[in-house]
Scaffold this motif. Structure first.
Motif, PDB file in Angstrom:
ATOM      1  N   GLY A   6      70.160  56.577  -1.384  1.00 41.86           N
ATOM      2  CA  GLY A   6      69.029  57.321  -1.914  1.00 41.86           C
ATOM      3  C   GLY A   6      68.030  56.406  -2.601  1.00 41.86           C
ATOM      4  O   GLY A   6      68.271  55.196  -2.761  1.00 41.86           O
ATOM      5  N   TYR A   7      66.929  56.980  -3.035  1.00 38.07           N
ATOM      6  CA  TYR A   7      65.895  56.156  -3.679  1.00 38.07           C
ATOM      7  C   TYR A   7      66.405  55.518  -4.958  1.00 38.07           C
ATOM      8  O   TYR A   7      66.046  54.380  -5.293  1.00 38.07           O
ATOM      9  N   GLU A  33      58.199  48.370   4.400  1.00 34.24           N
ATOM     10  CA  GLU A  33      58.739  48.434   5.758  1.00 34.24           C
ATOM     11  C   GLU A  33      60.055  47.664   5.858  1.00 34.24           C
ATOM     12  O   GLU A  33      61.013  48.122   6.505  1.00 34.24           O
ATOM     13  N   ALA A  34      60.108  46.487   5.207  1.00 32.67           N
ATOM     14  CA  ALA A  34      61.323  45.681   5.242  1.00 32.67           C
ATOM     15  C   ALA A  34      62.467  46.399   4.521  1.00 32.67           C
ATOM     16  O   ALA A  34      63.620  46.369   4.979  1.00 32.67           O
ATOM     17  N   VAL A  35      62.150  47.042   3.413  1.00 28.78           N
ATOM     18  CA  VAL A  35      63.170  47.778   2.663  1.00 28.78           C
ATOM     19  C   VAL A  35      63.655  48.975   3.482  1.00 28.78           C
ATOM     20  O   VAL A  35      64.854  49.275   3.542  1.00 28.78           O
ATOM     21  N   ARG A  36      62.729  49.657   4.104  1.00 34.37           N
ATOM     22  CA  ARG A  36      63.094  50.795   4.957  1.00 34.37           C
ATOM     23  C   ARG A  36      64.079  50.376   6.043  1.00 34.37           C
ATOM     24  O   ARG A  36      65.110  51.036   6.259  1.00 34.37           O
ATOM     25  N   ALA A  44      59.455  57.552   2.843  1.00 32.85           N
ATOM     26  CA  ALA A  44      59.312  58.380   1.642  1.00 32.85           C
ATOM     27  C   ALA A  44      60.359  57.985   0.591  1.00 32.85           C
ATOM     28  O   ALA A  44      60.074  57.950  -0.612  1.00 32.85           O
ATOM     29  N   THR A  45      61.580  57.672   1.036  1.00 29.87           N
ATOM     30  CA  THR A  45      62.636  57.251   0.103  1.00 29.87           C
ATOM     31  C   THR A  45      62.281  55.919  -0.545  1.00 29.87           C
ATOM     32  O   THR A  45      62.441  55.744  -1.757  1.00 29.87           O
ATOM     33  N   VAL A  46      61.784  54.983   0.243  1.00 29.99           N
ATOM     34  CA  VAL A  46      61.380  53.688  -0.300  1.00 29.99           C
ATOM     35  C   VAL A  46      60.230  53.860  -1.282  1.00 29.99           C
ATOM     36  O   VAL A  46      60.201  53.241  -2.354  1.00 29.99           O
ATOM     37  N   LYS A  51      58.068  53.641  -6.754  1.00 34.64           N
ATOM     38  CA  LYS A  51      57.388  54.344  -7.843  1.00 34.64           C
ATOM     39  C   LYS A  51      58.256  54.350  -9.104  1.00 34.64           C
ATOM     40  O   LYS A  51      57.739  54.218 -10.222  1.00 34.64           O
ATOM     41  N   LEU A  52      59.571  54.507  -8.924  1.00 39.30           N
ATOM     42  CA  LEU A  52      60.478  54.502 -10.067  1.00 39.30           C
ATOM     43  C   LEU A  52      60.480  53.135 -10.753  1.00 39.30           C
ATOM     44  O   LEU A  52      60.404  53.046 -11.982  1.00 39.30           O
TER      45      LEU A  52
END
Length: 243
Positions: A6-7, A33-36, A44-46, A51-52
């Motif tokens: 999860g995020y 994109e790399a994290v995704r 959206a999760t990335v 943002k957090l």
């Protein structure tokens, strides 16, 4: 079944990399994109994870839409998080962090809460080791180690002025065979003393009341309480523990 990422998991992953110094201040974060692709999650999760991290003060935006590690984060790790980082990486400090004003002394314990946590009578003599943590030269935490005097039998070095390396509990366990365990951290708030304000370089009138966050961490071995950490945080800083 593989646990779904999860995020919050992604944020925790990069939070730890920043805390450990694997990602340095001003260093560019991996592209979304790399994290995704790495975590096999949606964009959206990335986005929520990034943002957090920004909301927590770990990262900031840079012209050109890139995200970089914050240069002066308002975040200071808890004592337990510092210890976990030391055990995980061998690093005593976070990036740009140091400690100064290391002092060791025998003092009467005048704090009823500390006395209760250590299992000693009020005004009994205990070992106190004091230091000030700094980030980029600025004081962030006044840290006290309040140690049961029985530890001196195995660790006379506790009365040595200056920083002890390796971490004294590690040497204590090697010499005694007693495993040291940590109780959950306790958080509270109170008004800072004049001495604490001076150490934190908070310049206010002598009559000013300055609230500060205080965190206690108690350590035990098989004989009972051994050490209590009291961390007093500079006003305006976030305090976080590792996930």
């Amino acid at each position: 079944m593989t646990k779904r990422v999860g995020y919050a998991d992604i944020a925790a992953h990069y939070r730890q990399k920043i805390d450990d110094g694997d990602l340095q201040p001003s260093e560019r974060m991996p592209t979304m994109e790399a994290v995704r692709d790495h975590f096999e999650v949606s964009m959206a999760t990335v986005n929520r994870a990034y943002k957090l991290l920004k909301a927590e003060g770990y990262t900031t935006s840079r012209p050109g839409s890139s995200t970089v590690v914050a240069v002066r984060p308002r975040i200071v790790a808890t004592g337990a998080a510092r210890l976990e980082r030391l055990q995980r990486t061998g690093k005593h400090y976070a990036p740009d962090e140091t400690s100064t004003d290391h002092v060791s002394m025998l003092r009467s314990c005048g704090d009823p809460d500390i006395a209760e946590q250590l299992g000693v009578d009020l005004h009994d003599e205990i070992v106190i080791r004091r230091r000030v943590f700094r980030r980029e030269g600025r004081p962030t935490v006044v840290a006290l180690s309040c140690i049961h005097p029985r530890a001196l039998g195995s660790m006379p070095e506790l009365m040595t002025q200056g920083q002890l390396k390796p971490f004294w509990q590690t040497t204590y366990t090697q010499r005694t065979g007693r495993e040291v365990k940590r109780s959950p951290e306790r958080r509270g708030a109170r008004l800072a003393s004049a001495d604490e304000l001076k150490s934190l370089e908070v310049n206010v009138p002598a009559t000013a009341a300055v609230p500060v966050l205080v965190l206690h961490t108690t350590f035990h071995d098989e004989e009972g309480p051994l050490e209590v950490w009291e961390d007093v945080y500079a006003p305006g800083l976030w305090q976080v523990a590792n996930d």
